[in-house]
Design a protein around this motif. Structure first.
Motif, PDB file in Angstrom:
ATOM      1  N   ALA A  44       0.848  -1.191   0.000  1.00  0.00           N
ATOM      2  CA  ALA A  44       0.000   0.000   0.000  1.00  0.00           C
ATOM      3  C   ALA A  44       0.885   1.243   0.000  1.00  0.00           C
ATOM      4  N   TRP A  45       0.585   2.171  -0.893  1.00  0.00           N
ATOM      5  CA  TRP A  45       1.378   3.388  -0.952  1.00  0.00           C
ATOM      6  C   TRP A  45       1.278   4.159   0.362  1.00  0.00           C
ATOM      7  N   PRO A  46       2.389   4.610   0.902  1.00  0.00           N
ATOM      8  CA  PRO A  46       2.303   5.511   2.050  1.00  0.00           C
ATOM      9  C   PRO A  46       1.697   6.849   1.616  1.00  0.00           C
ATOM     10  N   VAL A  47       1.038   7.510   2.550  1.00  0.00           N
ATOM     11  CA  VAL A  47       0.390   8.789   2.264  1.00  0.00           C
ATOM     12  C   VAL A  47       1.149   9.895   2.967  1.00  0.00           C
ATOM     13  N   GLY A  48       1.586  10.875   2.186  1.00  0.00           N
ATOM     14  CA  GLY A  48       2.326  12.000   2.728  1.00  0.00           C
ATOM     15  C   GLY A  48       1.458  13.232   2.881  1.00  0.00           C
ATOM     16  N   LYS A  49       2.088  14.336   3.201  1.00  0.00           N
ATOM     17  CA  LYS A  49       1.379  15.604   3.379  1.00  0.00           C
ATOM     18  C   LYS A  49       0.762  16.036   2.062  1.00  0.00           C
ATOM     19  N   PRO A  50      -0.528  16.399   2.036  1.00  0.00           N
ATOM     20  CA  PRO A  50      -1.154  16.827   0.779  1.00  0.00           C
ATOM     21  C   PRO A  50      -0.446  18.037   0.180  1.00  0.00           C
ATOM     22  N   ILE A  51      -0.280  18.013  -1.126  1.00  0.00           N
ATOM     23  CA  ILE A  51       0.386  19.116  -1.809  1.00  0.00           C
ATOM     24  C   ILE A  51      -0.603  20.235  -2.098  1.00  0.00           C
ATOM     25  N   THR A  52      -0.068  21.444  -2.245  1.00  0.00           N
ATOM     26  CA  THR A  52      -0.864  22.514  -2.824  1.00  0.00           C
ATOM     27  C   THR A  52      -0.927  22.276  -4.318  1.00  0.00           C
ATOM     28  N   PHE A  53      -2.091  22.485  -4.883  1.00  0.00           N
ATOM     29  CA  PHE A  53      -2.321  22.098  -6.267  1.00  0.00           C
ATOM     30  C   PHE A  53      -2.492  23.343  -7.119  1.00  0.00           C
ATOM     31  N   PRO A  54      -1.853  23.398  -8.292  1.00  0.00           N
ATOM     32  CA  PRO A  54      -1.972  24.605  -9.124  1.00  0.00           C
ATOM     33  C   PRO A  54      -3.389  24.794  -9.659  1.00  0.00           C
ATOM     34  N   ASP A  55      -3.933  25.977  -9.482  1.00  0.00           N
ATOM     35  CA  ASP A  55      -5.267  26.284  -9.999  1.00  0.00           C
ATOM     36  C   ASP A  55      -5.254  26.512 -11.502  1.00  0.00           C
ATOM     37  N   THR A  56      -4.084  26.903 -12.024  1.00  0.00           N
ATOM     38  CA  THR A  56      -3.954  27.173 -13.455  1.00  0.00           C
ATOM     39  C   THR A  56      -2.657  26.579 -13.972  1.00  0.00           C
ATOM     40  N   TYR A  57      -2.535  26.520 -15.284  1.00  0.00           N
ATOM     41  CA  TYR A  57      -1.316  26.077 -15.959  1.00  0.00           C
ATOM     42  C   TYR A  57      -1.258  26.818 -17.280  1.00  0.00           C
ATOM     43  N   GLU A  58      -0.101  26.812 -17.901  1.00  0.00           N
ATOM     44  CA  GLU A  58       0.061  27.509 -19.177  1.00  0.00           C
ATOM     45  C   GLU A  58       0.203  26.514 -20.318  1.00  0.00           C
ATOM     46  N   PHE A  59      -0.474  26.818 -21.399  1.00  0.00           N
ATOM     47  CA  PHE A  59      -0.317  26.011 -22.616  1.00  0.00           C
ATOM     48  C   PHE A  59      -0.636  26.879 -23.821  1.00  0.00           C
ATOM     49  N   ASP A  60       0.199  26.763 -24.829  1.00  0.00           N
ATOM     50  CA  ASP A  60      -0.006  27.467 -26.091  1.00  0.00           C
ATOM     51  C   ASP A  60      -0.173  28.969 -25.880  1.00  0.00           C
ATOM     52  N   GLY A  61       0.606  29.504 -24.931  1.00  0.00           N
ATOM     53  CA  GLY A  61       0.619  30.934 -24.705  1.00  0.00           C
ATOM     54  C   GLY A  61      -0.534  31.484 -23.899  1.00  0.00           C
ATOM     55  N   THR A  62      -1.362  30.597 -23.329  1.00  0.00           N
ATOM     56  CA  THR A  62      -2.495  31.065 -22.530  1.00  0.00           C
ATOM     57  C   THR A  62      -2.500  30.389 -21.161  1.00  0.00           C
ATOM     58  N   VAL A  63      -3.099  31.080 -20.199  1.00  0.00           N
ATOM     59  CA  VAL A  63      -3.282  30.518 -18.858  1.00  0.00           C
ATOM     60  C   VAL A  63      -4.642  29.830 -18.825  1.00  0.00           C
ATOM     61  N   ARG A  64      -4.656  28.594 -18.368  1.00  0.00           N
ATOM     62  CA  ARG A  64      -5.875  27.790 -18.412  1.00  0.00           C
ATOM     63  C   ARG A  64      -6.240  27.262 -17.028  1.00  0.00           C
ATOM     64  N   SER A  65      -7.498  26.960 -16.851  1.00  0.00           N
ATOM     65  CA  SER A  65      -8.031  26.517 -15.565  1.00  0.00           C
ATOM     66  C   SER A  65      -7.855  25.016 -15.380  1.00  0.00           C
ATOM     67  N   THR A  66      -7.305  24.635 -14.246  1.00  0.00           N
ATOM     68  CA  THR A  66      -7.170  23.217 -13.917  1.00  0.00           C
ATOM     69  C   THR A  66      -8.521  22.528 -13.866  1.00  0.00           C
ATOM     70  N   GLU A  67      -9.480  23.124 -13.176  1.00  0.00           N
ATOM     71  CA  GLU A  67     -10.791  22.489 -13.022  1.00  0.00           C
ATOM     72  C   GLU A  67     -11.490  22.324 -14.363  1.00  0.00           C
ATOM     73  N   GLU A  68     -11.383  23.328 -15.212  1.00  0.00           N
ATOM     74  CA  GLU A  68     -12.012  23.206 -16.527  1.00  0.00           C
ATOM     75  C   GLU A  68     -11.356  22.107 -17.348  1.00  0.00           C
ATOM     76  N   PHE A  69     -10.040  21.994 -17.246  1.00  0.00           N
ATOM     77  CA  PHE A  69      -9.332  20.958 -17.991  1.00  0.00           C
ATOM     78  C   PHE A  69      -9.732  19.560 -17.509  1.00  0.00           C
ATOM     79  N   LEU A  70      -9.805  19.368 -16.212  1.00  0.00           N
ATOM     80  CA  LEU A  70     -10.212  18.067 -15.676  1.00  0.00           C
ATOM     81  C   LEU A  70     -11.607  17.695 -16.154  1.00  0.00           C
ATOM     82  N   ALA A  71     -12.514  18.667 -16.166  1.00  0.00           N
ATOM     83  CA  ALA A  71     -13.874  18.395 -16.615  1.00  0.00           C
ATOM     84  C   ALA A  71     -13.929  18.162 -18.119  1.00  0.00           C
ATOM     85  N   ASP A  72     -13.224  19.005 -18.882  1.00  0.00           N
ATOM     86  CA  ASP A  72     -13.291  18.914 -20.345  1.00  0.00           C
ATOM     87  C   ASP A  72     -12.698  17.627 -20.886  1.00  0.00           C
ATOM     88  N   THR A  73     -11.737  17.049 -20.171  1.00  0.00           N
ATOM     89  CA  THR A  73     -11.115  15.802 -20.634  1.00  0.00           C
ATOM     90  C   THR A  73     -11.711  14.578 -19.935  1.00  0.00           C
TER      91      THR A  73
END
Length: 385
Positions: A44-73
């Motif tokens: 069983a994988w050990p569980v460490g301290k939860p990471i802070t997660f990026p709300d946005t990321y960059e692709f193709d010269g634009t800043v995009r929403s993590t939540e929208e990407f998770l939903a759209d894919t």
């Protein structure tokens, strides 16, 4: 495979825009399968301290929403390990910690590992031997006198079209053989046609992985699933049962038919991040791991491999994709956005399981979103945690 299962597979509507998240979690309802069982010594994988997660990321010269990407894919699972500890785990739609998900071409990287183990054990003498020394093929056909190394690197020279938006493509014909139409999988790869000089063009070709699986089976005298059970599932401590899709002749759909949980997919990433060592034991030879995730020739460099008639900005190793850059990143990638991504620099392994309904409806990045997924996973790995 029963007539009803064939009908069910036909009703999936792959690459048509139809939602797939209700299907990828229950493939055994649609096809014959061969099970792999959980390890007798589950880890069983050990569980460490939860990471802070990026709300946005960059692709193709634009800043995009993590939540929208998770939903759209149509993301079903997102699992992040750092230093072998679970630091983020999230399930959506029909995903879950105990839910096996269809790997698509992530399976190819598992097949590569099994080839490396078979070489180490002496079942295969050398990858510079002709694959036709082990696998029966027609004289003059694509794999006749072609080295195993070239096949591992998707560089056999075989004629191939992996365009998921083209119903007349080779990948669709291979899929038909998987469900028992148009001959067996073995017959299909035995009669493939050569187009270019081996070792000169990297043309992504699911038929190459199918012939590698046949190589493993004939060299070891065992089924692919059975060999994987002993050499990977058992020593890696897999905690959940998995299964391979099998064709009517009993041959595994090696190019994309593996089903595992996100936690168990992560093991191949962590194994390779560790140079083939797992819990102090060398499971895959270190040299094999090194060579598997390295660009070995100019035609394998990012921007040179061809997928569906178009170059892609990723390099290629032994059935592993290699993002451009100097960080040593590598990834197993399957259609509909299945990923096992590794960034050795930040000691990170990320699994993303998805059912991106727009995948394959065109050849455009805006539909398939593979390079965008790489950018997204990079943002997670490089985020200040």
């Amino acid at each position: 495979m029963t007539d009803q299962q064939r009908q069910n597979l036909g009703d999936l509507g792959l690459f048509t825009g139809a939602p797939q998240h209700e299907n990828f979690c229950r493939i055994r309802d649609f096809a014959d399968t061969r099970e792999t069982v959980s390890s007798s010594k589950p880890y069983a994988w050990p569980v460490g301290k939860p990471i802070t997660f990026p709300d946005t990321y960059e692709f193709d010269g634009t800043v995009r929403s993590t939540e929208e990407f998770l939903a759209d894919t149509d993301t079903a699972a997102l699992l992040v390990l750092i230093d072998g500890e679970i630091r983020y785990e999230r399930y959506l739609l029909t995903g879950g910690p105990d839910v096996p998900w269809l790997s698509m071409s992530v399976a190819k990287s598992f097949v590569s590992a099994l080839v490396g183990i078979a070489v180490e054990e002496g079942h295969i003498r050398s990858i510079d031997e002709a694959i036709s020394a082990y696998v029966p093929v027609l004289p003059g056909s694509a794999f006749d006198e072609v080295t195993i190394r070239n096949v591992l690197q998707m560089s056999s020279g075989a004629r191939w079209n992996e365009d998921y938006s083209d119903p007349d493509s080779d990948i669709f014909r291979l899929s038909l053989a998987t469900v028992g139409f148009g001959g067996t999988l073995d017959d299909f790869v035995a009669s493939m046609v050569r187009e270019s000089e081996p070792g000169t063009v990297c043309r992504y070709n699911s038929g190459e992985t199918q012939v590698l699986a046949l190589l493993v089976a004939r060299a070891t005298g065992r089924s692919l699933a059975d060999y994987m059970q002993e050499k990977l599932c058992e020593p890696l401590g897999m905690t959940s049962p998995g299964y391979w899709i099998v064709a009517p002749d009993g041959r595994e759909m090696a190019y994309g038919g593996l089903n595992l949980t996100a936690r168990d997919y992560a093991r191949i990433g962590e194994l390779y991040r560790g140079g083939g060592v797992w819990q102090g034991e060398q499971i895959v030879p270190a040299a094999w791991v090194r060579d598997s995730v390295a660009v070995a020739a100019p035609h394998l460099e990012p921007g040179r491999p061809i997928v569906g008639g178009h170059p892609i900005d990723l390099g290629y190793g032994y059935q592993w994709w290699l993002p451009a850059g100097d960080r040593g990143e590598f990834s197993a990638i399957g259609v509909y956005n299945q990923f096992v991504y590794v960034d050795p620099t930040t000691r990170t392994t990320i699994v993303k399981l998805s059912a991106n309904r727009r995948y394959g409806t065109s050849t455009e990045e805006s539909s398939n979103r593979e390079m965008e997924t790489v950018a997204f996973l990079r943002a997670i790995a490089r985020h200040d945690h």
